[in-house]
Design a protein around this motif. Sequence first.
Motif, mmCIF file in Angstrom:
data_model
loop_
_atom_site.group_PDB
_atom_site.id
_atom_site.type_symbol
_atom_site.label_atom_id
_atom_site.label_comp_id
_atom_site.label_asym_id
_atom_site.label_seq_id
_atom_site.Cartn_x
_atom_site.Cartn_y
_atom_site.Cartn_z
ATOM 1 N N ASP A 133 1.217 11.504 -2.289
ATOM 2 C CA ASP A 133 -0.265 12.351 -2.078
ATOM 3 C C ASP A 133 -1.153 11.576 -2.195
ATOM 4 O O ASP A 133 -2.233 12.148 -1.559
ATOM 5 C CB ASP A 133 -0.115 12.999 -3.740
ATOM 6 C CG ASP A 133 0.961 13.976 -3.809
ATOM 7 O OD1 ASP A 133 1.252 14.681 -3.045
ATOM 8 O OD2 ASP A 133 1.624 14.089 -5.011
ATOM 9 N N VAL A 134 -1.200 10.300 -2.741
ATOM 10 C CA VAL A 134 -2.499 9.381 -2.831
ATOM 11 C C VAL A 134 -2.220 8.003 -2.679
ATOM 12 O O VAL A 134 -1.164 7.552 -3.294
ATOM 13 C CB VAL A 134 -3.271 9.544 -4.323
ATOM 14 C CG1 VAL A 134 -4.653 8.856 -4.072
ATOM 15 C CG2 VAL A 134 -3.304 11.050 -4.560
ATOM 16 N N MET A 135 -2.765 7.312 -1.753
ATOM 17 C CA MET A 135 -2.826 5.861 -1.585
ATOM 18 C C MET A 135 -4.135 5.256 -2.037
ATOM 19 O O MET A 135 -5.117 5.344 -1.756
ATOM 20 C CB MET A 135 -2.121 5.538 -0.608
ATOM 21 C CG MET A 135 -1.780 3.808 -0.368
ATOM 22 S SD MET A 135 -1.054 3.441 1.196
ATOM 23 C CE MET A 135 -2.116 3.162 2.345
ATOM 24 N N ILE A 136 -3.972 4.251 -3.044
ATOM 25 C CA ILE A 136 -5.155 3.445 -3.349
ATOM 26 C C ILE A 136 -5.046 1.805 -2.752
ATOM 27 O O ILE A 136 -3.884 1.410 -2.852
ATOM 28 C CB ILE A 136 -4.925 3.285 -4.945
ATOM 29 C CG1 ILE A 136 -5.084 4.523 -5.744
ATOM 30 C CG2 ILE A 136 -6.438 2.505 -5.490
ATOM 31 C CD1 ILE A 136 -6.125 5.482 -5.649
ATOM 32 N N VAL A 137 -6.001 1.588 -1.848
ATOM 33 C CA VAL A 137 -5.838 0.265 -1.289
ATOM 34 C C VAL A 137 -7.151 -0.607 -2.069
ATOM 35 O O VAL A 137 -7.980 -0.323 -1.922
ATOM 36 C CB VAL A 137 -6.293 0.369 0.050
ATOM 37 C CG1 VAL A 137 -6.013 -0.965 0.907
ATOM 38 C CG2 VAL A 137 -5.476 1.542 0.825
ATOM 39 N N ASP A 138 -6.360 -1.562 -2.732
ATOM 40 C CA ASP A 138 -7.115 -2.538 -3.435
ATOM 41 C C ASP A 138 -7.666 -3.655 -2.466
ATOM 42 O O ASP A 138 -6.723 -4.307 -2.047
ATOM 43 C CB ASP A 138 -6.163 -3.146 -4.716
ATOM 44 C CG ASP A 138 -7.376 -4.243 -5.297
ATOM 45 O OD1 ASP A 138 -8.644 -4.214 -5.320
ATOM 46 O OD2 ASP A 138 -6.352 -5.285 -5.872
ATOM 47 N N THR A 139 -8.768 -4.088 -2.176
ATOM 48 C CA THR A 139 -9.278 -4.894 -0.997
ATOM 49 C C THR A 139 -9.596 -6.406 -1.627
ATOM 50 O O THR A 139 -9.956 -6.217 -2.890
ATOM 51 C CB THR A 139 -10.302 -4.111 -0.212
ATOM 52 O OG1 THR A 139 -11.497 -4.259 -0.855
ATOM 53 C CG2 THR A 139 -10.024 -2.997 0.116
ATOM 54 N N ALA A 140 -9.844 -7.261 -0.882
ATOM 55 C CA ALA A 140 -10.376 -8.462 -1.214
ATOM 56 C C ALA A 140 -11.731 -8.556 -1.310
ATOM 57 O O ALA A 140 -12.311 -7.697 -0.876
ATOM 58 C CB ALA A 140 -9.640 -9.622 -0.240
ATOM 59 N N ALA A 141 -12.202 -9.689 -1.923
ATOM 60 C CA ALA A 141 -13.592 -9.877 -2.137
ATOM 61 C C ALA A 141 -14.204 -10.216 -0.480
ATOM 62 O O ALA A 141 -13.197 -10.618 0.169
ATOM 63 C CB ALA A 141 -14.063 -10.783 -3.041
#
Length: 293
Positions: A133-141
Amino acid sequence: MASPELNLINNSKLDSLAQPVQVIAVTGGKGGVGKTSVSVNLATALAASGKRVVLLDGDLGLANADVFLGLSPRYTLAHVISGERTLDEVLIPAPQGFLVVPAASGAADMANMSETQHLGLVQAFSTLAAQVDVMIVDTAAGIAHSVLQFSQASQHVIVVICDEPASLTDAYALVKVLSRNHGVNRFRVVTNQVRVPGTGAELFRRFELVAARFLDVVLEFAGEIPEDEYLRRSVREQRPVCEAYPACPAARAFKKLAARADTWPVPSGPRGNIEFFVERLVRRGATRVETVQ
Ligand SMILES: Nc1ncnc2c1ncn2[C@@H]1O[C@H](COP(=O)(O)OP(=O)(O)OP(=O)(O)O)[C@@H](O)[C@H]1O
Ligand SMILES: [Mg+2]
């Protein structure tokens, strides 16, 4: 010949695959502002509310979403890129009830992936068998092209800022390059490490004043996360604060953020960029046309 039952099953599978996936990138420019904390806790809170969530560790050079969750992945995105594993094979379940796509830590070639490889990676998500249902994308600095491409490929971009000059200037630079070169004009801002409750909105307004004056963007305040010793403690204990200390101020704020994110509009169709799960948007558009006629 396929039996009617089998057809029914196949059709219902297609129907559920056609559901659009809400994709939220969490970014911020400066290192250490709280991107991974926001990503991990957003995933935890959304999973607790019954959503089927995937957390993609998009910090391709210095992955640490797995560390925040106390996971030890055997395979990572590096194996997907090299063709040794499929995305489904690298997915691992977090005890909090969501799936994690781990990245490799210390793999310089991952951090320096070519644009084409990166686009291939975004497109590979279309093959995921898991229902999401949901995808969270943690990105780099920073503003490396992986950060920009992951943000561009997501429907919602959260920018995490805190009350430090470098956080504001780095977030400004990120918003500028995303809006000028990548067609991203709408941002949801989370103010983190807020020391005096209620002052997060003020910090947002300061940021918005400058950004709206010089850039063609719309910024929306998505909420504040207080500075909270329980959050630091939970990071050391490798558990999301929402689960470890659910009543502490930071956990309560993350749950509020998740409830708000749940109300963000689901996209009505593709935007013409390379997007995560774009085929589900296309199919949704086609279904809608059929229904209207
Ligand atoms: N609201 C908060 N209260 C207290 N400490 C916090 C808060 N948010 C973040 N921290 C502290 O800051 C550290 C860095 O946070 P986090 O790893 O989430 O930032 P990041 O933006 O993902 O960093 P990087 O750019 O290195 O990926 C955490 O380990 C935690 O100790
Ligand atoms: Mg991080």
